[in-house]
Design an enzyme around this catalytic site. Structure first.
Site, PDB file in Angstrom:
ATOM      1  N   ARG A 188       3.768   9.958   3.328  1.00  0.00           N
ATOM      2  CA  ARG A 188       3.753  10.118   2.175  1.00  0.00           C
ATOM      3  C   ARG A 188       4.722  11.591   2.495  1.00  0.00           C
ATOM      4  O   ARG A 188       4.709  12.126   2.702  1.00  0.00           O
ATOM      5  CB  ARG A 188       2.376  10.786   1.475  1.00  0.00           C
ATOM      6  CG  ARG A 188       1.125   9.347   1.585  1.00  0.00           C
ATOM      7  CD  ARG A 188      -0.038   9.038   1.583  1.00  0.00           C
ATOM      8  NE  ARG A 188      -1.164   8.265   1.523  1.00  0.00           N
ATOM      9  CZ  ARG A 188      -1.253   7.624   2.983  1.00  0.00           C
ATOM     10  NH1 ARG A 188      -0.765   8.050   3.463  1.00  0.00           N
ATOM     11  NH2 ARG A 188      -2.075   6.589   2.210  1.00  0.00           N
ATOM     12  N   LYS A 245      -4.185  10.575   5.057  1.00  0.00           N
ATOM     13  CA  LYS A 245      -5.200  10.698   3.957  1.00  0.00           C
ATOM     14  C   LYS A 245      -6.454  11.442   5.436  1.00  0.00           C
ATOM     15  O   LYS A 245      -6.369  10.031   6.580  1.00  0.00           O
ATOM     16  CB  LYS A 245      -5.474  10.068   3.614  1.00  0.00           C
ATOM     17  CG  LYS A 245      -4.276  10.334   2.402  1.00  0.00           C
ATOM     18  CD  LYS A 245      -4.402   9.283   1.425  1.00  0.00           C
ATOM     19  CE  LYS A 245      -3.596   9.897  -0.358  1.00  0.00           C
ATOM     20  NZ  LYS A 245      -3.981   8.547  -1.195  1.00  0.00           N
ATOM     21  N   HIS A 271       7.105   9.420  -3.420  1.00  0.00           N
ATOM     22  CA  HIS A 271       6.020   7.649  -3.823  1.00  0.00           C
ATOM     23  C   HIS A 271       7.465   6.204  -3.998  1.00  0.00           C
ATOM     24  O   HIS A 271       6.254   5.270  -3.600  1.00  0.00           O
ATOM     25  CB  HIS A 271       5.097   7.822  -4.603  1.00  0.00           C
ATOM     26  CG  HIS A 271       3.572   7.137  -4.187  1.00  0.00           C
ATOM     27  ND1 HIS A 271       3.278   7.896  -2.957  1.00  0.00           N
ATOM     28  CD2 HIS A 271       3.002   5.921  -4.037  1.00  0.00           C
ATOM     29  CE1 HIS A 271       2.212   6.669  -3.092  1.00  0.00           C
ATOM     30  NE2 HIS A 271       2.134   5.525  -3.556  1.00  0.00           N
ATOM     31  N   ARG A 320       8.268   5.096  -0.719  1.00  0.00           N
ATOM     32  CA  ARG A 320       7.050   4.070  -0.066  1.00  0.00           C
ATOM     33  C   ARG A 320       6.927   3.276  -0.553  1.00  0.00           C
ATOM     34  O   ARG A 320       7.246   2.054   0.148  1.00  0.00           O
ATOM     35  CB  ARG A 320       6.043   5.640  -0.437  1.00  0.00           C
ATOM     36  CG  ARG A 320       4.090   4.844   0.605  1.00  0.00           C
ATOM     37  CD  ARG A 320       3.439   6.217   0.418  1.00  0.00           C
ATOM     38  NE  ARG A 320       2.493   5.204   0.885  1.00  0.00           N
ATOM     39  CZ  ARG A 320       2.039   5.754   1.489  1.00  0.00           C
ATOM     40  NH1 ARG A 320       2.601   5.472   3.331  1.00  0.00           N
ATOM     41  NH2 ARG A 320       0.191   4.962   2.070  1.00  0.00           N
ATOM     42  N   HIS A 329      -3.022   2.901   4.946  1.00  0.00           N
ATOM     43  CA  HIS A 329      -4.215   2.248   4.300  1.00  0.00           C
ATOM     44  C   HIS A 329      -5.090   2.596   4.950  1.00  0.00           C
ATOM     45  O   HIS A 329      -4.703   1.297   5.978  1.00  0.00           O
ATOM     46  CB  HIS A 329      -3.627   0.764   3.655  1.00  0.00           C
ATOM     47  CG  HIS A 329      -2.163   1.601   2.543  1.00  0.00           C
ATOM     48  ND1 HIS A 329      -1.257   0.244   2.343  1.00  0.00           N
ATOM     49  CD2 HIS A 329      -1.930   2.662   1.866  1.00  0.00           C
ATOM     50  CE1 HIS A 329      -0.952   0.286   1.255  1.00  0.00           C
ATOM     51  NE2 HIS A 329      -0.882   1.778   0.933  1.00  0.00           N
ATOM     52  N   TYR A 380       1.546  -4.636  -3.044  1.00  0.00           N
ATOM     53  CA  TYR A 380       2.989  -4.716  -1.967  1.00  0.00           C
ATOM     54  C   TYR A 380       3.096  -6.200  -2.699  1.00  0.00           C
ATOM     55  O   TYR A 380       4.658  -7.044  -2.101  1.00  0.00           O
ATOM     56  CB  TYR A 380       3.701  -4.610  -1.254  1.00  0.00           C
ATOM     57  CG  TYR A 380       3.500  -2.732  -1.704  1.00  0.00           C
ATOM     58  CD1 TYR A 380       4.171  -2.100  -2.287  1.00  0.00           C
ATOM     59  CD2 TYR A 380       2.092  -2.419  -0.923  1.00  0.00           C
ATOM     60  CE1 TYR A 380       3.724  -0.688  -2.562  1.00  0.00           C
ATOM     61  CE2 TYR A 380       2.457  -0.786  -1.010  1.00  0.00           C
ATOM     62  CZ  TYR A 380       2.703   0.197  -1.177  1.00  0.00           C
ATOM     63  OH  TYR A 380       2.842   1.655  -1.836  1.00  0.00           O
TER      64      TYR A 380
END
Length: 307
Positions: free
Chosen positions: A158, A182, A253, A256, A279, A288
Site C-alpha cells: 500500500r 494495517k 492502489h 497494487r 490481507h 483478484y
C-alpha cells in the site's frame, strides 16, 4: 459552507471519545479509520431521542441507515456505517455502558465487489521503462520516483506502507522489505532485480542529495528532506501514468491491483499472494481471481472460434 459537527451530550461524547481511543490504542486502527468512525458515530449519536447512551436501540440504528439510504448514500458507505455502529455497540456493552448490544442484529447491504481497472503487463513495463528513462540523468527526484513505482509494482504494498519504510527495513542481501501494515501487522515482502537496481541508485545518488541533517531514517524522502507524503506519492503515480498511451488513470492502489493480478496470471498461489498483500482474510484476495477470470473470458470471446 462547512457544516459544524453536532454537539453531543457530555455522557455520550465521553463514551465516543473512549471508544475512539480503544480503536486507536487497543485495536491499532489507522487514523483514517478512526476519523471515518468518528464521523459516522457522531451522526448516529446526534439522533438519540434522549441525552443518554441508553437511548440507543435497534429501531434507531435501522432508521439511521434507512435515512442514509434514502438520501442516496452508497452501499459501501452504508456497510461501513453499519460496521462502525456494530463495533461501537458491542464495545459499549462489554464496558458496561449499554445493558445489551442493539447492533448485534443490525444488517447492512453488502458492498458490491467492483472489478478494478487493471494495468496490463506490457503497460506496466512501459510505465517503468518511461520512469527509468526519466531517471537516466540521475536527478534525485526522478530516481526516487522510479524506486517508488518499482516497489509498488514489485511488492504490491500500500502507498502508506511504502512511505512508512525506513532504510533499516531493507534487507538488500535477501531482496526483502519489512512492512508494517494495517493493524500494525508486520510482514516481509520480496522485490526483484529491477527494483534492486533502482534501490541501489537511489541510496547511492538520490537519497544523499535530498537528505538534510534533520531528515528522518525514511527510505523515501520528499524534496525538503522529510518523509515522502502519501499524497505526493499518489501524484507521482498519476503523473507517470500519462506516459503510457491507452493505460487507465490509476494511482498506487492500481499498481497494487496490477501486482496481484499479474502474479495470479503467472501461476502464483492465492495464499502466497494473500501474504504478500497483507490481507487478513483470503476472501479479500479472491477479488483478484475474479479479475483474472473476467480477463480470461474476454480473451476467450475474442480468440476462440466457437466463443
Amino acid at each position: 459552507m462547512v457544516r459544524s459537527a453536532p454537539e453531543l451530550a457530555p455522557e455520550v461524547a465521553a463514551a465516543l471519545e473512549a471508544f475512539l481511543q480503544y480503536l486507536d490504542l487497543e485495536r491499532g486502527r489507522s487514523p483514517h479509520t478512526v476519523r471515518a468512525y468518528r464521523g459516522d458515530l457522531t451522526g448516529l449519536l446526534a439522533e438519540l431521542p434522549r441525552p443518554e447512551l441508553a437511548a440507543l436501540d435497534l429501531p434507531l440504528l435501522r432508521r439511521w441507515l434507512a435515512d442514509a439510504h434514502a438520501t442516496g448514500t452508497g452501499r459501501s458507505t452504508l456497510a461501513r456505517r453499519a460496521a462502525a455502529a456494530r463495533t461501537f455497540t458491542a464495545w459499549a456493552q462489554r464496558t458496561g455502558r449499554l445493558p445489551t448490544d442493539p447492533g448485534a442484529r443490525l444488517e447492512s447491504p453488502r458492498p458490491r465487489a467492483a472489478l478494478p481497472a487493471v494495468l496490463r503487463a506490457d503497460q506496466a513495463a512501459d510505465l517503468l521503462d518511461a520512469a527509468g528513462s526519466g531517471a537516466a540523468e540521475n536527478d534525485p527526484v526522478a530516481l526516487r520516483d522510479l524506486l517508488l513505482l518499482e516497489l509498488l509494482y514489485a511488492t504490491g504494498v500500500r502507498v502508506a506502507e511504502v512511505c512508512g519504510l525506513d532504510v533499516d527495513d531493507v534487507d538488500a542481501g535477501r531482496r526483502t522489505l519489512r512492512v508494517v501494515g494495517k493493524g500494525n501487522r508486520e510482514r516481509t515482502v520480496v522485490y526483484g532485480v529491477p527494483a534492486e537496481r533502482a534501490l541501489q541508485r537511489w541510496l547511492a545518488v538520490g537519497r544523499p542529495a535530498l537528505a538534510r541533517p534533520a531528515s528522518p531514517p525514511a527510505l523515501l524522502l520528499g524534496t525538503r528532506g522529510g518523509r515522502l507524503d502519501p499524497r505526493v506519492a499518489r501524484s507521482v503515480v498519476h503523473r507517470a501514468m500519462t506516459a503510457v498511451p491507452g493505460a487507465p488513470d490509476i494511482g498506487p492502489h492500481g499498481l497494487r491491483h496490477a501486482a496481484a493480478t499479474h502474479l495470479l496470471d503467472g501461476g502464483a498461489d492465492l495464499r502466497h499472494v494473500q501474504e504478500l498483500l497483507g490481507h487478513a482474510t483470503l476472501s479479500t484476495t479472491q477479488l483478484y481471481t475474479h479479475v483474472t477470470v473476467d480477463r480470461l473470458k474476454v480473451v476467450h470471446d475474442q480468440a476462440h472460434p466457437r466463443a
